[in-house]
Motif scaffolding. Sequence first.
Motif, short mmCIF file in Angstrom:
data_model
loop_
_atom_site.label_atom_id
_atom_site.label_comp_id
_atom_site.label_asym_id
_atom_site.label_seq_id
_atom_site.Cartn_x
_atom_site.Cartn_y
_atom_site.Cartn_z
N SER A 278 0.85 -1.19 0.00
CA SER A 278 0.00 0.00 0.00
C SER A 278 0.88 1.23 0.00
CB SER A 278 -0.94 0.00 1.20
OG SER A 278 -0.20 0.00 2.42
N VAL A 279 0.39 2.30 -0.64
CA VAL A 279 1.14 3.55 -0.74
C VAL A 279 0.31 4.66 -0.09
CG1 VAL A 279 2.18 5.24 -2.29
CG2 VAL A 279 2.25 2.79 -2.86
N ASP A 280 0.90 5.35 0.85
CA ASP A 280 0.22 6.45 1.55
C ASP A 280 0.99 7.73 1.27
OD1 ASP A 280 -1.33 7.99 3.19
OD2 ASP A 280 -0.40 7.30 5.05
N THR A 281 0.35 8.67 0.61
CA THR A 281 1.03 9.91 0.25
C THR A 281 0.01 11.02 0.03
OG1 THR A 281 2.58 10.93 -1.30
CG2 THR A 281 0.98 9.38 -2.22
N ALA A 282 0.53 12.23 0.03
CA ALA A 282 -0.25 13.43 -0.28
C ALA A 282 0.73 14.52 -0.67
CB ALA A 282 -1.10 13.86 0.92
N PRO A 283 0.31 15.50 -1.43
CA PRO A 283 1.23 16.57 -1.80
C PRO A 283 1.85 17.23 -0.57
CG PRO A 283 -0.76 16.68 -3.12
CD PRO A 283 -1.01 15.65 -2.08
#
Length: 374
Positions: free
Chosen positions: A357-362
């Motif tokens: 799973s990939v967790d990101t935000a700008p």
Amino acid sequence: MGSGRQRAQSFMILATMLYRASHLTAGVLAVVQHQRVVAAQYAGLAVALGLSVLGYGAALRRGWFDPRHIWADVLVTGCALPFVLCTWGGAREPASLEWAMLLGGSASAAASIALERVQALAALALLVAAHLVGYQLVGASPAVVGHVNSVLSSAVMAWVFWWYLRRQGRLLDDANARALGAETHKARYAERLEHHRALHDTVLATLTTLAAGGVDANAPAVRERCAREAAYLRRLIQQTAAEVPHREIGAALEEAVGSVESLQLRVTTQYHDLPKVPPHVAAAFADAVREALNNVRRHAGTGHAYLTATHDPDRPGGAVVTVVDRGPGFDPERYVPGLGLRGSVHGRMAQAGGRASVDTAPGEGVRVELRWPA
């Protein structure tokens, strides 16, 4: 289990053997109840039993009938026995001969499937003739039609069953051959895909970095990495997947980290209470981590990443590995995952029974979590 034809043969041996056993049982009851003092009746029953044991015992051992045993059964049990009972066994009425005539039905069933067509027709003709003459000798003309029909119908039904089972066996063998071919093709495709992913994560990543001018190609660490990957290419050509050495998860992760650090990415690692996982799972973790770190070096705009590996507190025996960077991150709703993230991270973990799973935000960096089992 054998081929489809072998299964069909085993079934027909068993079916005709049970048919013969039912006739022998009727013979034993008839002789014991009605022919207690006639030795020839017991002798005839013993001969029929012996030939049955010989023929079906050999068929079970060999996987199919021996035509010599079938002919012996037809000539002795099906044809000669009724006349022996009429001559020496005191058979003067239909009831004293009927059990021997029953054996002709099971003899015709075995002959119809074990002999060549012309021989089977000849054996059937002999059995019918024996029934006609035998019942004439005991004055049972009205019973002839029914018993002849039994001989013929036994042969026909056995042949129809045998034809159908052979046909189904051929279809089963053809289907198995197609399935085996498809599995072989699938395995070859999976092997090629695995090689493509490995090349993407190692050799291609190195060449991309060198082409971009981000590292000194003459630096000892870069040259060492190039030498390792050249050796990897040679192994890829020379060895099969079964020859790849098995590694523990900690050693596999350290190797993946070391290969990326040689391209000037600093990785802070922390390991805690790592579980023992299957070799293919350790390899999947290592390959996925390598690609995640390659993505940090290529896209995060930072020279530092953090790796944590520990046991899964929610699943005994499970493992969790995270790769974190403090780069600019991205908007997952507007980002289309590339080959590396789809295949080398998500794909590898899924094949090993895990998930990524990939967790990101700008502005928030990127956190990749690898978990096994899923």
